[in-house]
Scaffold this active site. Structure first.
Site, PDB file in Angstrom:
ATOM      1  N   LYS A 194       0.831  -1.214   0.000  1.00  0.00           N
ATOM      2  CA  LYS A 194       0.000   0.000   0.000  1.00  0.00           C
ATOM      3  C   LYS A 194       0.863   1.261   0.000  1.00  0.00           C
ATOM      4  O   LYS A 194       0.595   2.191  -0.745  1.00  0.00           O
ATOM      5  CB  LYS A 194      -0.943   0.023   1.222  1.00  0.00           C
ATOM      6  N   ARG A 198      -9.849   0.635   9.069  1.00  0.00           N
ATOM      7  CA  ARG A 198      -9.287  -0.663   9.423  1.00  0.00           C
ATOM      8  C   ARG A 198     -10.302  -1.539  10.156  1.00  0.00           C
ATOM      9  O   ARG A 198      -9.989  -2.672  10.495  1.00  0.00           O
ATOM     10  CB  ARG A 198      -8.084  -0.439  10.332  1.00  0.00           C
ATOM     11  N   ARG A 242      11.803  -5.126   4.181  1.00  0.00           N
ATOM     12  CA  ARG A 242      11.596  -3.683   4.385  1.00  0.00           C
ATOM     13  C   ARG A 242      12.468  -3.191   5.543  1.00  0.00           C
ATOM     14  O   ARG A 242      13.097  -2.138   5.443  1.00  0.00           O
ATOM     15  CB  ARG A 242      10.116  -3.411   4.677  1.00  0.00           C
ATOM     16  N   ARG A 267      11.007   0.621  11.841  1.00  0.00           N
ATOM     17  CA  ARG A 267       9.777   0.635  12.635  1.00  0.00           C
ATOM     18  C   ARG A 267       9.819  -0.447  13.705  1.00  0.00           C
ATOM     19  O   ARG A 267      10.158  -1.591  13.428  1.00  0.00           O
ATOM     20  CB  ARG A 267       8.573   0.386  11.705  1.00  0.00           C
ATOM     21  N   ARG A 273      -0.013  -7.983  14.078  1.00  0.00           N
ATOM     22  CA  ARG A 273      -0.616  -7.051  13.112  1.00  0.00           C
ATOM     23  C   ARG A 273      -1.414  -7.810  12.050  1.00  0.00           C
ATOM     24  O   ARG A 273      -2.500  -7.381  11.656  1.00  0.00           O
ATOM     25  CB  ARG A 273       0.484  -6.202  12.452  1.00  0.00           C
TER      26      ARG A 273
END
Ligand code: AMP
Length: 200
Positions: free
Chosen positions: A13, A88, A127, A139, A150
């Protein structure tokens, strides 16, 4: 043009948002980015969100809905926006419907990136590696353990949005396992149909 990008963490995204921003000149409204900024700034919202985000859970709907309601009022969002990471939950989607109806505006499309769950852990690890290699902070929720939480939150609370938006006729699905540029081509061919609205 007003669109929502839907898909689990690691579905692409953020990457596709950057490309849409560049091509169509509308802002990406990422609730994750806004919340991370609030945490960094130590605002009351940030203080409330910090530990929830670090554990991989979802910040309360009311907090996130409030942030988005303020953000869509800003000048750069008047011609359109990409919502990334919001809504969400079905509750957030309903709140968004109400919010947009009050403003007299409507969504053009909800683009869902369909991905193979098993590939996501690898993508997130990559990532984190690439971010570290660029010398940028990684992160805290991009660890395999938190990622699992998550993903569970996505499956339980966010995946039902696919049916919700299918019911409104707005849902468009794209195979997010294709090479990044191919996904972009498909997103662009879809969104070019809405371009007129973006410049009107
Ligand atoms: P993201 O950058 O979209 O992966 O979001 C990072 C984290 O921010 C999530 O794991 C949640 O803790 C929080 N968050 C972001 N967007 C929302 C939302 N719409 N509702 C609740 N929590 C959110």
């Amino acid at each position: 043009m007003r669109i929502i990008l839907l898909g689990p963490p690691g579905a692409g995204k953020g990457t596709q948002s950057e490309r849409i921003v560049e091509r169509y000149g509308i802002p990406q409204l990422s609730t994750g980015d806004m919340l991370r900024a609030a945490v960094a700034a130590g605002t009351p919202v940030g203080l409330e969100a910090k530990s929830i985000m670090e554990s991989g859970g979802l910040v309360p709907d009311a907090v996130v809905v409030g942030i988005v309601a303020d953000r869509v009022e800003e000048a750069d969002a008047k011609r359109g926006f990409i919502l990334d990471g919001f809504p969400r939950t079905v509750e957030q989607a309903k709140a968004l419907d109400t919010m947009l109806a009050e403003k007299g505006i409507a969504l053009d499309a909800v683009v869902e990136f369909v991905v193979d769950e098993n590939a996501l852990v690898g993508r997130i690890a990559k990532r984190a590696e690439e971010t570290a290699a660029r010398g940028q902070p990684v992160r805290k929720d991009d660890t395999p353990e938190v990622f699992k939480t998550r993903l569970d939150a996505y499956k339980k609370q966010t995946a039902p949005l696919s049916d919700y938006y299918a019911g409104t006729g707005l849902l468009r699905k794209i195979d997010g396992m294709q090479p990044i540029d191919q996904v972009t081509r498909e997103v662009v061919s879809l969104l070019d149909g809405f371009r007129e609205k973006a410049v009107s």
